[in-house]
Write a protein that holds these residues in place. Structure first.
Motif, PDB file in Angstrom:
ATOM      1  N   ASP B  54       0.844  -1.184   0.000  1.00 35.70           N
ATOM      2  CA  ASP B  54       0.000   0.000   0.000  1.00 35.70           C
ATOM      3  C   ASP B  54       0.888   1.246   0.000  1.00 35.70           C
ATOM      4  O   ASP B  54       1.912   1.278   0.665  1.00 35.70           O
ATOM      5  CB  ASP B  54      -0.838  -0.051   1.286  1.00 35.70           C
ATOM      6  N   GLY B 111      -5.493  -4.670  -7.731  1.00 40.56           N
ATOM      7  CA  GLY B 111      -6.525  -4.392  -6.748  1.00 40.56           C
ATOM      8  C   GLY B 111      -6.457  -2.946  -6.285  1.00 40.56           C
ATOM      9  O   GLY B 111      -5.510  -2.209  -6.608  1.00 40.56           O
ATOM     10  N   TRP B 113      -5.701  -1.249  -3.643  1.00 36.26           N
ATOM     11  CA  TRP B 113      -4.588  -0.655  -2.896  1.00 36.26           C
ATOM     12  C   TRP B 113      -3.235  -1.199  -3.324  1.00 36.26           C
ATOM     13  O   TRP B 113      -2.229  -0.880  -2.726  1.00 36.26           O
ATOM     14  CB  TRP B 113      -4.783  -0.860  -1.381  1.00 36.26           C
ATOM     15  N   GLU B 114      -3.235  -2.038  -4.334  1.00 43.20           N
ATOM     16  CA  GLU B 114      -1.951  -2.609  -4.767  1.00 43.20           C
ATOM     17  C   GLU B 114      -1.112  -1.560  -5.493  1.00 43.20           C
ATOM     18  O   GLU B 114      -1.524  -1.039  -6.531  1.00 43.20           O
ATOM     19  CB  GLU B 114      -2.190  -3.767  -5.733  1.00 43.20           C
TER      20      GLU B 114
ATOM     21  N   SER C  43      -2.827 -12.472  -4.813  1.00 40.41           N
ATOM     22  CA  SER C  43      -3.749 -11.669  -4.023  1.00 40.41           C
ATOM     23  C   SER C  43      -3.893 -10.298  -4.668  1.00 40.41           C
ATOM     24  O   SER C  43      -2.922  -9.747  -5.187  1.00 40.41           O
ATOM     25  CB  SER C  43      -3.218 -11.521  -2.598  1.00 40.41           C
ATOM     26  N   HIS C  45      -5.077  -7.952  -2.745  1.00 39.60           N
ATOM     27  CA  HIS C  45      -5.036  -7.147  -1.525  1.00 39.60           C
ATOM     28  C   HIS C  45      -3.667  -7.310  -0.881  1.00 39.60           C
ATOM     29  O   HIS C  45      -3.007  -8.333  -1.090  1.00 39.60           O
ATOM     30  CB  HIS C  45      -6.132  -7.588  -0.561  1.00 39.60           C
ATOM     31  N   THR C  47      -3.118  -7.363   2.392  1.00 41.28           N
ATOM     32  CA  THR C  47      -3.245  -7.864   3.762  1.00 41.28           C
ATOM     33  C   THR C  47      -3.591  -9.357   3.752  1.00 41.28           C
ATOM     34  O   THR C  47      -4.120  -9.883   4.722  1.00 41.28           O
ATOM     35  CB  THR C  47      -4.332  -7.080   4.519  1.00 41.28           C
ATOM     36  N   HIS C  89      -0.223  -6.417   6.750  1.00 45.95           N
ATOM     37  CA  HIS C  89       0.628  -6.002   5.621  1.00 45.95           C
ATOM     38  C   HIS C  89       1.996  -6.681   5.689  1.00 45.95           C
ATOM     39  O   HIS C  89       2.549  -7.087   4.667  1.00 45.95           O
ATOM     40  CB  HIS C  89       0.818  -4.483   5.641  1.00 45.95           C
ATOM     41  N   LYS C 127     -12.621 -10.175  -0.424  1.00 45.72           N
ATOM     42  CA  LYS C 127     -11.321  -9.830  -1.007  1.00 45.72           C
ATOM     43  C   LYS C 127     -11.124 -10.689  -2.249  1.00 45.72           C
ATOM     44  O   LYS C 127     -11.681 -11.773  -2.349  1.00 45.72           O
ATOM     45  CB  LYS C 127     -10.225 -10.040   0.025  1.00 45.72           C
TER      46      LYS C 127
END
Lengths: 138, 138, 138
Positions: B54, B111, B113-114, C43, C45, C47, C89, C127
């Protein structure tokens, strides 16, 4: 598309060892006929790692000590199955399961100190690494 | 197949720095003509990392502090060669050497926040990152 | 070239969970029509993680405890934004954001104990995971 898949069988004499795979993978790339593409080098076991770093003996001993510090041998819930290699599974996660290297103009496209290593953490038996080259033909 | 390979030269002013590469890689993907494929972004040095996370300043400072805690500056066997950057090699292994991002309908497929980061741990000199886009033409 | 892109929506009941994705990805590979290639599972995301390891309950609890030890819940600079998931994260970085699996003769080409996992560290909300198969048609 051109492609080539080979399987390397690793059998280290010691339980823990690092093996430099760079030349073996370079040869497979040349035999593949791929000009522009990538080569995936991935452990097929979850108690050994594949990673890129520098081929310097002191550094490799640092990497081994570091992996032992962060993912030490010891008692793990996994050992209730009769296994004794819980730390090797964690070292795989720490150092990485695979790498993808670029192939440019028919050659492995590496920086000056990039070398490809197999990291064994539960050795003395045959284990496999898959090498898959994919891309446009030369 | 369509493909495009570019090399980014990174030269950070500080010894340690994070650089957001997302827009640069997005532009290369657009110029590549690839519609459906992947883009490999890989450090060509083993003292810097490429990773996804992020773009939030507090988080980036957390990542830096975490890498320092798990792979601290200090005395390493590697330093017997005259080098002083043993910790940077371990930080590369901890945060990752490379990422592979999907390209869908001609665009980086990320995605919400990637974001893609270059992590420098031994900077103040030119270092290279390879960006290779591969796939079906648009 | 053949390709197929699917998005898996993950919504775990617990804040932290491991979900075995192997069969889902195997099905997508079969539907893709790819004979010789790779499948990226990543992923979307930062997280949650995607990684390969053994499907053994004790080992999965070891991996969770290990990730908690090296990247503990706690106070992070990231939390000044109102977030509380700084540790998630870091766990993404520790366990890995993505894997690339080989596809050979139209099938996922895995070793005997290799299984593909989604690792959730900030769950209880939807997600996404991107699955992209690329390669020569069967």
């Amino acid at each position: 598309m051109a492609s080539r898949t080979e399987y390397l069988t690793m059998r280290t004499e010691e339980p823990r060892a690092f093996v430099n795979l760079t030349e073996k993978v370079r040869d497979i790339v040349r035999r593949s006929g791929v000009g522009e593409g990538v080569v995936l080098v991935s452990s097929m076991h979850i108690t050994s790692a594949v990673f890129v770093n520098d081929n310097e003996a002191g550094l490799l001993s640092d990497i081994e000590a570091w992996a032992e510090r962060l993912a030490p041998r010891g008692d793990y819930a996994h050992h209730r199955t009769g296994e004794t290699n819980g730390d090797a599974h964690l070292k795989n996660l720490l150092l990485g399961h695979q790498v993808l290297l670029p192939v440019t103009r028919g050659e492995l496209d590496l920086g000056p100190w990039e070398q490809l290593f197999y990291g064994e953490f539960d050795g003395q038996r045959p284990k496999r690494v898959v090498v898959k080259v994919l891309g446009d033909p030369r």
